[in-house]
Motif scaffolding. Structure first.
Motif, short mmCIF file in Angstrom:
data_model
loop_
_atom_site.label_atom_id
_atom_site.label_comp_id
_atom_site.label_asym_id
_atom_site.label_seq_id
_atom_site.Cartn_x
_atom_site.Cartn_y
_atom_site.Cartn_z
N PRO A 118 1.15 -0.88 -0.07
CA PRO A 118 -0.25 0.31 0.54
C PRO A 118 1.13 1.06 0.16
O PRO A 118 0.31 2.11 -0.69
CB PRO A 118 -1.00 0.02 0.83
N HIS A 119 2.08 0.98 0.33
CA HIS A 119 3.10 2.27 0.44
C HIS A 119 3.93 1.93 0.47
O HIS A 119 5.39 2.13 0.08
CB HIS A 119 3.47 2.42 1.71
N SER A 122 2.42 2.12 -10.92
CA SER A 122 1.52 1.34 -10.41
C SER A 122 1.27 0.25 -11.47
O SER A 122 1.67 0.54 -12.61
CB SER A 122 0.05 1.46 -10.44
N SER A 158 -8.76 -1.92 -12.76
CA SER A 158 -7.73 -1.46 -11.10
C SER A 158 -6.91 -1.23 -11.19
O SER A 158 -6.02 -1.64 -10.30
CB SER A 158 -7.80 -3.35 -10.67
N ALA A 199 -5.69 0.77 -7.97
CA ALA A 199 -6.87 0.34 -7.10
C ALA A 199 -5.46 -0.08 -6.40
O ALA A 199 -4.65 -0.02 -6.33
CB ALA A 199 -7.28 -1.14 -6.87
N SER A 200 -5.76 -0.02 -4.88
CA SER A 200 -4.93 -1.13 -3.92
C SER A 200 -4.54 -1.92 -4.20
O SER A 200 -5.04 -2.50 -4.05
CB SER A 200 -5.69 -0.67 -2.50
N GLY A 201 -3.14 -1.42 -3.43
CA GLY A 201 -2.02 -2.75 -3.89
C GLY A 201 -1.88 -3.06 -5.41
O GLY A 201 -0.56 -3.95 -5.17
#
Length: 503
Positions: free
Chosen positions: A17-18, A339, A346, A349-351
């Motif tokens: 996530p970071h 990303s 997605s 998206a998160s992850g």
């Protein structure tokens, strides 16, 4: 940037996530180390000793109330309005100056490129990949996959621990400053050349005027001689000698007119366009006379060509540091943050975040003597730059010494030729009086008239040479060109580029 051959992330890529935090932190730390922690292997710069005496030979001590050259701009030194107009036109239209300005811009851009090498190069991009791997290559059977990705990348940014990149940047900066000093030297040269050509044109104008006066006088004498010949008062030989005197003056005018046309063409090239001038006699007020040479050491700051030579010497000194640094390990960084996803919807998206950080170090082991020869080349060029710097100083010293001696001895020559002209005028008068009274042949008058014309011409030439020596002294001392420049000369502390202030 990243690539993905299937739905699983590559083993060197970590998602979280970071995901950008680690790469960004590493990049900031590396930048801090690169900008603030690098050392330099360049030799400490020491200005070479002056290869000239400490004082000018035969130069008088500075007098009170005289102004040093650096404080006298060209408008004050050349009060003649026609000359000022010519210089202004030359400063805007001379092609050599335009070339010099473009060279400064070229050197400035080169410095900007070298400066940019000290910072990471960040690039943004995105891509879409779709592929199929056959089952014969994979134990689980064939795979159809696709990947979307966006991100920021930095490729091969060198951590300048040994100062190689910084030395190259310093060398480029010195070359830029040298090119700007060369531009100022070209500006001073143009000012001096315009003034010298202008004085030569005025000399020719005055000589032509004297020759035309002589033609008028001899034409009248020839008219009288013809009447006297018609009545048998003089011989045909005397008449022909009088005609020769007139023809010699006419020939001199033709020669002077041709020289003036050639000189006018040369001046037009200097100023960048034809420059019609009103004929005017030479005048001592054409240039400023009270000029002191000062000390030889002051030339180091006043003469632009010496300043340019020293900057080139500093550049050669910095290049030695770059050549020395090539013997040490080179550390570069490659990284990316962004990303990636198998589905477009997605992608952010998160992850889906990913980053990669790849330091690289290389140490030269065998290069067939390339680095050693590069260092020898840098040392040889530095030695050449020292010799060129010393030669420039010696030439500058000679220019000043020549101008000082010319100013002194030409003044004495002008006085001697003035006295000679007075004597020649009296001789011509007495010779004509003796001839009219029958005491001497006309040949004596012929010789006296020739010598008188030559004396008048030589005095005008010497007066122009005296004024030209003052122009030469002004240029040799590095004259004031401040008002000729539209912008102040840059320094290492105040140069700015489009990116902002330079370090």
């Amino acid at each position: 940037m990243f690539s993905s051959s299937h739905s699983r992330p590559p083993p060197t890529t970590r998602r979280s996530p970071h995901s950008g935090t680690g790469f960004a932190s590493a990049l900031v730390l590396a930048a801090a180390l690169n900008l603030g922690g690098c050392m330099s292997l360049a030799p400490s710069y020491v200005r070479p000793a002056l290869p000239v005496p400490d004082t000018w030979a035969g130069a008088p001590a500075p007098a009170d109330g005289t102004s040093p050259t650096v404080q006298i701009d060209w408008r004050s030194y050349f009060p003649d309005t026609q000359l000022q107009a010519l210089i202004e036109q030359a400063l805007s239209g001379n092609r050599d100056l335009r070339i010099a300005v473009r060279r400064v811009e070229e050197a400035r851009a080169t410095y900007g490129i070298r400066r940019a090498d000290t910072f990471p190069t960040i690039a943004a991009g995105g891509s879409y990949v779709r592929f199929r791997a056959p089952g014969v290559l994979l134990p689980g059977g064939s795979i159809d996959a696709q990947a979307y990705q966006v991100g920021l990348t930095e490729s091969n940014w060198e951590l300048d621990f040994w100062g190689r990149v910084r030395s190259l940047k310093d060398a480029a900066l010195e070359e830029f400053l040298a090119s700007d000093a060369a531009r100022r030297a070209a500006t001073l040269s143009v000012i001096a050349n315009v003034a010298d050509n202008y004085l030569l044109l005025r000399e020719l104008d005055e000589r032509i005027a004297v020759a035309r006066e002589t033609i008028a006088s001899r034409s009248e004498s020839l008219r009288i001689f013809r009447r006297r010949f018609e009545v048998g008062a003089i011989s045909k030989l005397d008449l022909r000698q009088s005609e020769i005197l007139l023809q010699q003056a006419q020939t001199l005018v033709a020669q002077l007119e041709q020289s003036r046309a050639t000189q006018a063409h040369a001046l037009a090239v200097l100023v960048g366009a034809p420059a019609p001038l009103q004929p005017a006699p030479l005048d001592d007020a054409s240039v400023y006379a009270d000029l002191q040479a000062g000390l030889p050491s002051s030339l180091l700051e006043r003469r632009p060509d010496i300043v340019a030579a020293e900057h080139r010497l500093r550049a050669a000194n910095a290049n030695i540091g770059a050549a020395r640094a090539a013997f040490f390990p080179r550390v570069t960084l490659t990284g990316a943050v962004g990303s990636t996803s198998t589905d477009l919807h997605s992608l952010f998206a998160s992850g889906s975040g990913a980053w990669i950080f790849m330091p690289n170090i290389s140490l030269p082991i065998f290069d067939a003597g390339r680095n050693r020869n590069n260092l020898e080349l840098a040392n040889a060029r530095e030695g050449e730059a020292v010799a060129q710097y010393e030669k420039t100083i010696q030439q500058a010293f000679r220019d000043v010494a020549d101008a000082l001696s010319a100013r002194e001895w030409l003044a004495a020559q002008v006085q001697a030729e003035t006295d000679t002209l007075v004597a020649q005028s009296e001789r011509a008068r007495l010779a004509r009086l003796r001839y009219d009274n029958g005491a001497t042949p006309f040949l004596e008058v012929l010789d006296a008239q020739r010598d008188l014309l030559n004396a008048r011409q030589e005095l005008i030439q010497t007066r122009r040479a005296l004024l030209a020596s003052r122009v030469a002294l002004y240029a040799a001392l590095g004259g004031g060109v401040q008002e000729a420049e539209t912008t102040p000369s840059p320094s290492a502390a105040d140069i700015t580029l489009n990116q902002g202030p330079l370090p």
